[in-house]
Design a protein around this motif. Structure first.
Motif, PDB file in Angstrom:
ATOM      1  N   PRO A 121       7.766   4.212 -45.115  1.00  0.00           N
ATOM      2  CA  PRO A 121       8.884   4.872 -45.798  1.00  0.00           C
ATOM      3  C   PRO A 121      10.233   4.586 -45.127  1.00  0.00           C
ATOM      4  CG  PRO A 121       7.085   6.426 -45.404  1.00  0.00           C
ATOM      5  CD  PRO A 121       6.742   5.157 -44.678  1.00  0.00           C
ATOM      6  N   LYS A 122      11.257   4.432 -45.969  1.00  0.00           N
ATOM      7  CA  LYS A 122      12.598   4.126 -45.453  1.00  0.00           C
ATOM      8  C   LYS A 122      13.116   5.215 -44.509  1.00  0.00           C
ATOM      9  CE  LYS A 122      14.110   0.707 -48.613  1.00  0.00           C
ATOM     10  NZ  LYS A 122      13.367  -0.356 -47.996  1.00  0.00           N
ATOM     11  N   GLU A 123      12.704   6.466 -44.744  1.00  0.00           N
ATOM     12  CA  GLU A 123      13.192   7.542 -43.876  1.00  0.00           C
ATOM     13  C   GLU A 123      12.645   7.444 -42.451  1.00  0.00           C
ATOM     14  OE1 GLU A 123       9.739   9.476 -46.196  1.00  0.00           O
ATOM     15  OE2 GLU A 123      11.461   8.238 -46.730  1.00  0.00           O
ATOM     16  N   GLU A 124      11.647   6.598 -42.262  1.00  0.00           N
ATOM     17  CA  GLU A 124      11.083   6.382 -40.921  1.00  0.00           C
ATOM     18  C   GLU A 124      11.714   5.194 -40.203  1.00  0.00           C
ATOM     19  OE1 GLU A 124       9.216   8.145 -38.993  1.00  0.00           O
ATOM     20  OE2 GLU A 124       8.949   9.682 -40.508  1.00  0.00           O
ATOM     21  N   ARG A 125      12.632   4.515 -40.865  1.00  0.00           N
ATOM     22  CA  ARG A 125      13.228   3.304 -40.288  1.00  0.00           C
ATOM     23  C   ARG A 125      13.787   3.537 -38.888  1.00  0.00           C
ATOM     24  NH1 ARG A 125      17.097   1.299 -44.163  1.00  0.00           N
ATOM     25  NH2 ARG A 125      15.307   0.296 -45.097  1.00  0.00           N
ATOM     26  N   TYR A 126      14.450   4.671 -38.678  1.00  0.00           N
ATOM     27  CA  TYR A 126      15.058   4.955 -37.369  1.00  0.00           C
ATOM     28  C   TYR A 126      14.210   5.931 -36.566  1.00  0.00           C
ATOM     29  CZ  TYR A 126      18.869   2.625 -39.683  1.00  0.00           C
ATOM     30  OH  TYR A 126      19.612   1.707 -40.355  1.00  0.00           O
ATOM     31  N   GLY A 127      13.054   6.266 -37.085  1.00  0.00           N
ATOM     32  CA  GLY A 127      12.148   7.177 -36.402  1.00  0.00           C
ATOM     33  C   GLY A 127      10.931   6.441 -35.888  1.00  0.00           C
ATOM     34  N   LEU A 128       9.802   6.765 -36.449  1.00  0.00           N
ATOM     35  CA  LEU A 128       8.532   6.231 -35.984  1.00  0.00           C
ATOM     36  C   LEU A 128       8.450   4.703 -36.086  1.00  0.00           C
ATOM     37  CD1 LEU A 128       6.019   7.403 -34.739  1.00  0.00           C
ATOM     38  CD2 LEU A 128       5.071   7.730 -37.024  1.00  0.00           C
ATOM     39  N   THR A 129       9.005   4.141 -37.139  1.00  0.00           N
ATOM     40  CA  THR A 129       8.976   2.677 -37.288  1.00  0.00           C
ATOM     41  C   THR A 129       9.685   1.998 -36.120  1.00  0.00           C
ATOM     42  OG1 THR A 129       8.950   2.879 -39.701  1.00  0.00           O
ATOM     43  CG2 THR A 129       9.580   0.739 -38.804  1.00  0.00           C
ATOM     44  N   ALA A 130      10.884   2.458 -35.819  1.00  0.00           N
ATOM     45  CA  ALA A 130      11.667   1.856 -34.734  1.00  0.00           C
ATOM     46  C   ALA A 130      10.988   2.065 -33.386  1.00  0.00           C
ATOM     47  CB  ALA A 130      13.078   2.448 -34.711  1.00  0.00           C
ATOM     48  N   GLN A 131      10.449   3.259 -33.157  1.00  0.00           N
ATOM     49  CA  GLN A 131       9.789   3.529 -31.877  1.00  0.00           C
ATOM     50  C   GLN A 131       8.550   2.660 -31.698  1.00  0.00           C
ATOM     51  OE1 GLN A 131       9.612   7.914 -32.398  1.00  0.00           O
ATOM     52  NE2 GLN A 131      10.461   7.933 -30.338  1.00  0.00           N
ATOM     53  N   LEU A 132       7.766   2.526 -32.753  1.00  0.00           N
ATOM     54  CA  LEU A 132       6.551   1.718 -32.682  1.00  0.00           C
ATOM     55  C   LEU A 132       6.889   0.250 -32.442  1.00  0.00           C
ATOM     56  CD1 LEU A 132       3.485   1.438 -32.928  1.00  0.00           C
ATOM     57  CD2 LEU A 132       3.766   1.375 -35.405  1.00  0.00           C
ATOM     58  N   ARG A 133       7.866  -0.244 -33.167  1.00  0.00           N
ATOM     59  CA  ARG A 133       8.266  -1.649 -32.995  1.00  0.00           C
ATOM     60  C   ARG A 133       8.822  -1.892 -31.593  1.00  0.00           C
ATOM     61  NH1 ARG A 133      11.261  -3.311 -38.676  1.00  0.00           N
ATOM     62  NH2 ARG A 133       9.337  -3.527 -39.923  1.00  0.00           N
ATOM     63  N   ARG A 134       9.619  -0.968 -31.087  1.00  0.00           N
ATOM     64  CA  ARG A 134      10.199  -1.108 -29.748  1.00  0.00           C
ATOM     65  C   ARG A 134       9.098  -1.148 -28.690  1.00  0.00           C
ATOM     66  NH1 ARG A 134      13.234   3.115 -29.911  1.00  0.00           N
ATOM     67  NH2 ARG A 134      14.714   2.132 -31.295  1.00  0.00           N
ATOM     68  N   ALA A 135       8.131  -0.249 -28.819  1.00  0.00           N
ATOM     69  CA  ALA A 135       7.019  -0.216 -27.850  1.00  0.00           C
ATOM     70  C   ALA A 135       6.211  -1.509 -27.936  1.00  0.00           C
ATOM     71  CB  ALA A 135       6.127   0.995 -28.114  1.00  0.00           C
ATOM     72  N   ALA A 136       5.954  -1.980 -29.161  1.00  0.00           N
ATOM     73  CA  ALA A 136       5.147  -3.196 -29.348  1.00  0.00           C
ATOM     74  C   ALA A 136       5.843  -4.429 -28.772  1.00  0.00           C
ATOM     75  CB  ALA A 136       4.851  -3.406 -30.837  1.00  0.00           C
ATOM     76  N   THR A 137       7.145  -4.555 -28.963  1.00  0.00           N
ATOM     77  CA  THR A 137       7.853  -5.728 -28.437  1.00  0.00           C
ATOM     78  C   THR A 137       8.045  -5.638 -26.929  1.00  0.00           C
ATOM     79  OG1 THR A 137      10.004  -4.748 -28.962  1.00  0.00           O
ATOM     80  CG2 THR A 137       9.055  -6.244 -30.600  1.00  0.00           C
ATOM     81  N   SER A 138       8.003  -4.429 -26.397  1.00  0.00           N
ATOM     82  CA  SER A 138       8.146  -4.240 -24.958  1.00  0.00           C
ATOM     83  C   SER A 138       6.965  -4.819 -24.178  1.00  0.00           C
ATOM     84  CB  SER A 138       8.287  -2.745 -24.659  1.00  0.00           C
ATOM     85  OG  SER A 138       8.376  -2.516 -23.288  1.00  0.00           O
ATOM     86  N   VAL A 139       5.792  -4.854 -24.800  1.00  0.00           N
ATOM     87  CA  VAL A 139       4.596  -5.326 -24.095  1.00  0.00           C
ATOM     88  C   VAL A 139       4.738  -6.801 -23.694  1.00  0.00           C
ATOM     89  CG1 VAL A 139       2.090  -5.624 -24.192  1.00  0.00           C
ATOM     90  CG2 VAL A 139       3.142  -3.572 -25.186  1.00  0.00           C
ATOM     91  N   PRO A 140       4.903  -7.731 -24.647  1.00  0.00           N
ATOM     92  CA  PRO A 140       5.045  -9.136 -24.214  1.00  0.00           C
ATOM     93  C   PRO A 140       6.328  -9.384 -23.427  1.00  0.00           C
ATOM     94  CG  PRO A 140       5.415  -8.962 -26.582  1.00  0.00           C
ATOM     95  CD  PRO A 140       4.932  -7.619 -26.116  1.00  0.00           C
TER      96      PRO A 140
END
Length: 121
Positions: A31-50
């Motif tokens: 959902p678009k309302e998650e763009r700056y919430g859970l979506t952004a947090q999940l993507r940030r954590a995922a890219t932080s690993v590599p």
């Protein structure tokens, strides 16, 4: 066995990169309302690993490398937690979450093995 000349040659870095891309693909339809919430947090954590695996590889000391691998491990657990929350609130399916969690656990296992191997005897 192939010679390791760069962090890009590391299997667990490659798997972490693939996992990060899969997270982006999985969250594309959230959902678009998650763009700056859970979506952004999940993507940030995922890219932080590599990113942390690569940064640690570039450090001059074994202890520093280990520390960055531990940070990558923490980001992996953060990512898993965001996935579980997404599943519980109905943003993603059980099937998608389980597939991503399984891949995350695989990367985590390899990270733990390397951290142990780098530890002083």
């Amino acid at each position: 066995m192939a010679k390791i000349e760069s962090y890009r040659d590391l299997i667990f870095w490659q798997q972490a990169m693939d996992l990060a891309i899969s997270i982006y693909e999985a969250t594309r339809t959230w959902p678009k309302e998650e763009r700056y919430g859970l979506t952004a947090q999940l993507r940030r954590a995922a890219t932080s690993v590599p990113a942390n695996i690569a940064e640690g590889y570039g450090r001059e000391s074994r202890a520093s490398y280990q520390q960055f691998l531990r940070i990558a491990q923490g980001s992996l657990k953060e990512m898993e937690t965001h996935l579980m929350i997404a599943r519980r609130v109905g943003i993603t399916s059980q099937e998608v979450a389980e597939g991503l969690m399984s891949r995350s656990e695989s990367v985590g296992t390899l990270l733990r093995l390397l951290i142990r191997k780098l530890s002083p005897e």
